[in-house]
Scaffold this motif. Structure first.
Motif, PDB file in Angstrom:
ATOM      1  N   ASP A 125       5.333   3.252  19.992  1.00  0.00           N
ATOM      2  CA  ASP A 125       4.044   2.737  19.531  1.00  0.00           C
ATOM      3  C   ASP A 125       3.852   3.156  18.078  1.00  0.00           C
ATOM      4  O   ASP A 125       3.779   4.342  17.763  1.00  0.00           O
ATOM      5  N   THR A 126       3.783   2.188  17.188  1.00  0.00           N
ATOM      6  CA  THR A 126       3.662   2.491  15.756  1.00  0.00           C
ATOM      7  C   THR A 126       2.393   1.888  15.154  1.00  0.00           C
ATOM      8  O   THR A 126       2.319   1.681  13.944  1.00  0.00           O
ATOM      9  N   SER A 142      12.074   9.029  16.821  1.00  0.00           N
ATOM     10  CA  SER A 142      12.266   8.113  17.947  1.00  0.00           C
ATOM     11  C   SER A 142      10.963   7.794  18.663  1.00  0.00           C
ATOM     12  O   SER A 142      10.738   6.660  19.083  1.00  0.00           O
ATOM     13  N   GLY A 143      10.070   8.773  18.797  1.00  0.00           N
ATOM     14  CA  GLY A 143       8.811   8.525  19.489  1.00  0.00           C
ATOM     15  C   GLY A 143       7.732   7.926  18.617  1.00  0.00           C
ATOM     16  O   GLY A 143       6.684   7.495  19.118  1.00  0.00           O
ATOM     17  N   GLY A 144       7.956   7.928  17.312  1.00  0.00           N
ATOM     18  CA  GLY A 144       6.964   7.352  16.404  1.00  0.00           C
ATOM     19  C   GLY A 144       5.721   8.193  16.247  1.00  0.00           C
ATOM     20  O   GLY A 144       4.650   7.667  15.908  1.00  0.00           O
ATOM     21  N   THR A 145       5.817   9.502  16.459  1.00  0.00           N
ATOM     22  CA  THR A 145       4.622  10.352  16.438  1.00  0.00           C
ATOM     23  C   THR A 145       4.641  11.423  15.344  1.00  0.00           C
ATOM     24  O   THR A 145       3.639  12.105  15.147  1.00  0.00           O
ATOM     25  N   ALA A 146       5.765  11.579  14.631  1.00  0.00           N
ATOM     26  CA  ALA A 146       5.895  12.706  13.699  1.00  0.00           C
ATOM     27  C   ALA A 146       5.236  12.451  12.352  1.00  0.00           C
ATOM     28  O   ALA A 146       4.880  13.389  11.652  1.00  0.00           O
ATOM     29  N   GLY A 161       2.115   1.360   4.310  1.00  0.00           N
ATOM     30  CA  GLY A 161       3.131   0.979   3.335  1.00  0.00           C
ATOM     31  C   GLY A 161       4.536   1.288   3.773  1.00  0.00           C
ATOM     32  O   GLY A 161       5.490   0.873   3.118  1.00  0.00           O
ATOM     33  N   ALA A 162       4.701   2.017   4.876  1.00  0.00           N
ATOM     34  CA  ALA A 162       6.037   2.352   5.359  1.00  0.00           C
ATOM     35  C   ALA A 162       6.609   1.185   6.152  1.00  0.00           C
ATOM     36  O   ALA A 162       5.894   0.476   6.861  1.00  0.00           O
ATOM     37  N   GLU A 163       7.916   1.002   6.034  1.00  0.00           N
ATOM     38  CA  GLU A 163       8.612   0.017   6.852  1.00  0.00           C
ATOM     39  C   GLU A 163       9.017   0.682   8.163  1.00  0.00           C
ATOM     40  O   GLU A 163       9.555   1.793   8.168  1.00  0.00           O
ATOM     41  N   VAL A 164       8.757   0.013   9.276  1.00  0.00           N
ATOM     42  CA  VAL A 164       9.165   0.518  10.584  1.00  0.00           C
ATOM     43  C   VAL A 164      10.482  -0.143  10.970  1.00  0.00           C
ATOM     44  O   VAL A 164      10.591  -1.374  10.998  1.00  0.00           O
ATOM     45  N   LEU A 165      11.482   0.670  11.242  1.00  0.00           N
ATOM     46  CA  LEU A 165      12.799   0.190  11.640  1.00  0.00           C
ATOM     47  C   LEU A 165      13.022   0.575  13.096  1.00  0.00           C
ATOM     48  O   LEU A 165      13.050   1.756  13.432  1.00  0.00           O
ATOM     49  N   ARG A 166      13.172  -0.417  13.946  1.00  0.00           N
ATOM     50  CA  ARG A 166      13.365  -0.153  15.384  1.00  0.00           C
ATOM     51  C   ARG A 166      14.857  -0.146  15.701  1.00  0.00           C
ATOM     52  O   ARG A 166      15.582  -1.076  15.337  1.00  0.00           O
ATOM     53  N   LEU A 167      15.278   0.919  16.394  1.00  0.00           N
ATOM     54  CA  LEU A 167      16.688   1.118  16.694  1.00  0.00           C
ATOM     55  C   LEU A 167      16.874   1.456  18.167  1.00  0.00           C
ATOM     56  O   LEU A 167      15.961   1.983  18.813  1.00  0.00           O
TER      57      LEU A 167
END
Length: 374
Positions: A255-256, A228-232, A263-269
């Motif tokens: 923040d991503t 959820s935080g985009g930090t892991a 190459g990763a897709e970011v999915l916002r939920l």
């Protein structure tokens, strides 16, 4: 009523269908056997990959002219629509079969109607033969059609006293090599493998399928990390290599920037209603829209608790090792259960020894009523 030869053929068709696990989504796994006019085996096939020939077409090709006047035995009602391939009902009619035996009726509203089309063409049709066995082999797809979300299998490993790691956080390896190899079998049959931020930080997991025979065809599952935080997940994480595609699910305000170019897709939920983590239902809807029909949940106790609280776990596979730790994190964290009457009761469907470990498979059963508790 199905003949003995047709019942044997259905068992073979169910075996054939299993070859498609992990390769056919968003389509079901299907097997087919053609018996000639004398009831002898004439051809067989299975649906190998989405977009490829369906099981009936594969079996008819092998049977050739011997299909005329014969019987088609299929694990799923033949489809009656044109998608990337033509309708199997029409292929059976054109081949001249005089009888079709199937196990499970097709619940997909866009594909159903095959049995009616066959009957209208004068073909004898019987459904429901070994239906339970065939449905079990297609449980992920059937669940996804009925619930409009992926089938979710939660896998975890624990000691006999229920610990997923030692007090200092170490967990490699609680279970045996045999159990770990079996996990890769589960991965190979899933469309997506999912972990949370805690597992991503602690283990730097790879999440791809390994430990398979060289001649085994493997379609790598989508790797999904809930963060959820985009930090892991940082650049260089193993989950970001090119072994399989990766989705990082984050909160809408995360923040991503550090994931750009990975190459990763970011999915916002959206976040969960209680503000802890992400909305599980929204995640599953997003995966369903990406043609994911089965998810292997490999996350830690917090993520498992969130899925159970959301009513989004369809099957549980537990690997129990003959080990005692006495302290350390439990295999399951808060699942919204505060009293014994809310306990999620399970029905054990299978137990198997894997080396020194015990693998237990279970499915949620109906919650007991107060009168049953008393």
């Amino acid at each position: 009523m199905a003949t003995a030869a047709e019942t044997r053929a259905m068992r073979r068709a169910i075996e054939l269908a299993a070859h498609g696990l992990g390769h056919t989504s968003p389509n079901p796994v299907v097997g087919c056997v053609i018996l000639d006019a004398h009831g002898d085996h004439a051809g067989e096939g299975w649906h190998r990959r989405a977009g490829g020939p369906h099981a009936e077409v594969e079996a008819l090709r092998e049977a050739g002219d011997r299909a005329r006047g014969g019987t088609a035995v299929v694990t799923l009602e033949p489809c009656n629509h044109t998608g990337r391939t033509g309708p199997c009902s029409q292929a059976l009619i054109a081949a001249g079969v005089t009888r079709v035996v199937y196990a499970v009726a097709d619940p997909n509203p866009t594909a159903t109607g095959g049995a009616a089309a066959l009957l209208a063409a004068g073909i004898d049709v019987e459904g429901g033969v070994l239906a339970d066995e065939a449905a079990a082999g297609n449980e992920a797809w059937l669940t996804s059609v009925l619930r409009h979300r992926p089938f979710v299998l939660w896998k975890y490993a624990a000691t006999l006293d229920g610990r997923s790691a030692a007090a200092d956080g170490t967990s490699r390896w609680i279970t045996s090599p045999e159990s770990r190899a079996d996990v890769h079998r589960l991965r190979a049959g899933a469309d997506a493998v999912l972990v949370g931020s805690g597992t991503a930080r602690a283990d730097d997991p790879h999440l791809a399928v390994r430990h398979r025979d060289a001649d085994d065809e493997v379609t790598q599952p989508l790797r999904v990390v809930l963060d959820s935080g985009g930090t892991a997940v940082a650049p260089g994480a193993r989950v970001l290599d090119d072994a399989a595609p990766t989705v990082i699910a984050v909160a809408q305000d995360a923040d991503t920037a550090h994931l750009a170019g990975t190459g990763a897709e970011v999915l916002r939920l959206p976040r969960a209603a209680d503000g802890r983590g992400l909305d599980i239902a929204a995640l599953l809807r997003a995966l369903y829209e990406r043609d994911v029909r089965s998810v292997l949940l490999e996350g830690g106790p917090t993520l498992a608790g969130a899925f159970l609280a959301a009513g989004a776990v369809d099957k549980i596979v537990s690997y129990l090792a003959p080990v005692l730790l006495g302290d350390g994190p439990a295999a399951l964290a808060d699942a919204g259960i505060t009293t014994i009457t809310q306990a999620l009761r399970l029905e054990v469907t299978d137990t198997v020894r894997l080396g020194p470990d015990l693998r237990i498979t279970a499915v949620p059963s109906a919650l007991p009523t107060d009168s049953e508790e008393n």
